[in-house]
Write a protein that holds these residues in place. Structure first.
Motif, short mmCIF file in Angstrom:
data_model
loop_
_atom_site.label_atom_id
_atom_site.label_comp_id
_atom_site.label_asym_id
_atom_site.label_seq_id
_atom_site.Cartn_x
_atom_site.Cartn_y
_atom_site.Cartn_z
N SER A 46 8.23 1.68 -4.52
CA SER A 46 7.82 0.27 -3.75
C SER A 46 8.59 -0.22 -2.24
N LEU A 73 6.14 -1.46 -8.38
CA LEU A 73 7.87 -0.91 -8.61
C LEU A 73 8.63 -1.74 -7.30
N VAL A 74 7.82 -2.74 -7.32
CA VAL A 74 9.03 -3.40 -5.96
C VAL A 74 10.13 -4.13 -6.94
N ASP A 75 11.36 -4.33 -6.36
CA ASP A 75 12.45 -4.90 -7.00
C ASP A 75 11.90 -6.80 -7.64
N THR A 130 11.66 3.41 -6.87
CA THR A 130 11.45 2.70 -6.96
C THR A 130 13.61 2.00 -7.61
N HIS A 131 13.31 1.14 -7.71
CA HIS A 131 14.55 0.77 -8.05
C HIS A 131 15.44 0.33 -9.43
N GLN A 134 13.28 -1.31 -12.18
CA GLN A 134 12.91 -0.77 -12.71
C GLN A 134 12.51 0.04 -13.71
#
Length: 197
Positions: A46, A73-75, A130-131, A134
């Motif tokens: 991310s 992949l960003v939150d 990632t978070h 995800q």
């Protein structure tokens, strides 16, 4: 038959500003040691600082492996159930969400699946840092569960989830939320105290 191996991990523990803590660095380093014996092709992360920093620490254990940002992949919140489908316990979490906020999250979730949740022509081993949301979304997709089932699929910091994709077969869930590389004092970070065993 070529297999796409995805090694999903939530970033290491972070502070209130989203920066990796010393605990988070240690968690990421231990995950890197665990992954060092695998033929990893790429570490994707991310673009947010806590995930990028975790990926670079992991990458220190994988010489020559590229460590690269992936916007998918960003939150973000991947899916907000309609009110009748929303479990009562989650209602407060989504207070104030409207269609204008739902649409970008659903678009990003579709892009995440389209990029990573499918077979490749050649054998690949990819690490995705990632978070929690995800990881939950990709796991839900692999299980072909209803969209709302991502809720409650929680991941600890640097816990390992492994998914495999092969042409013509449903995805395989190999591991979920595995913390075997972490000593007891570094496990279960990222969970409220009430959810820790």
């Amino acid at each position: 038959m070529a297999t796409r191996h995805l090694y999903l991990a939530r970033h290491g523990a972070a502070d209130a500003f989203g920066d990796l803590t010393d605990v988070g660095r240690r968690q990421a380093s231990l995950l890197g040691e665990r992954l060092a014996g695998l033929p990893v092709d790429t570490v994707w992360h991310s673009p947010l600082p806590r995930a990028a920093a975790s990926a670079h620490v992991i990458g220190e254990h994988l010489p020559g492996v590229p460590v690269t940002a992936a916007a998918e992949l960003v939150d973000h919140v991947p899916y907000v159930p309609a009110a009748p489908d929303l479990p009562r316990a989650w209602a407060g979490f989504f207070d104030g969400y409207d269609d204008a906020e739902r649409a970008p999250g659903e678009r990003l979730a579709a892009e995440l699946v389209d990029r990573f949740a499918k077979p490749t022509e050649t054998e690949t081993h990819e690490v995705l840092v990632t978070h929690a949301f995800q990881v939950a979304w990709l796991l839900r997709h692999a299980l072909d569960a209803p969209p709302a089932r991502w809720l409650g699929l929680n991941s600890g910091n640097t816990a390992l989830t492994v998914l495999e994709y092969r042409e013509g077969l449903p995805p395989t869930v190999v591991l979920f939320n595995d913390m075997g590389h972490l000593p007891q004092d570094l496990r279960w970070t990222g969970f409220p105290p009430s959810q820790r065993p």
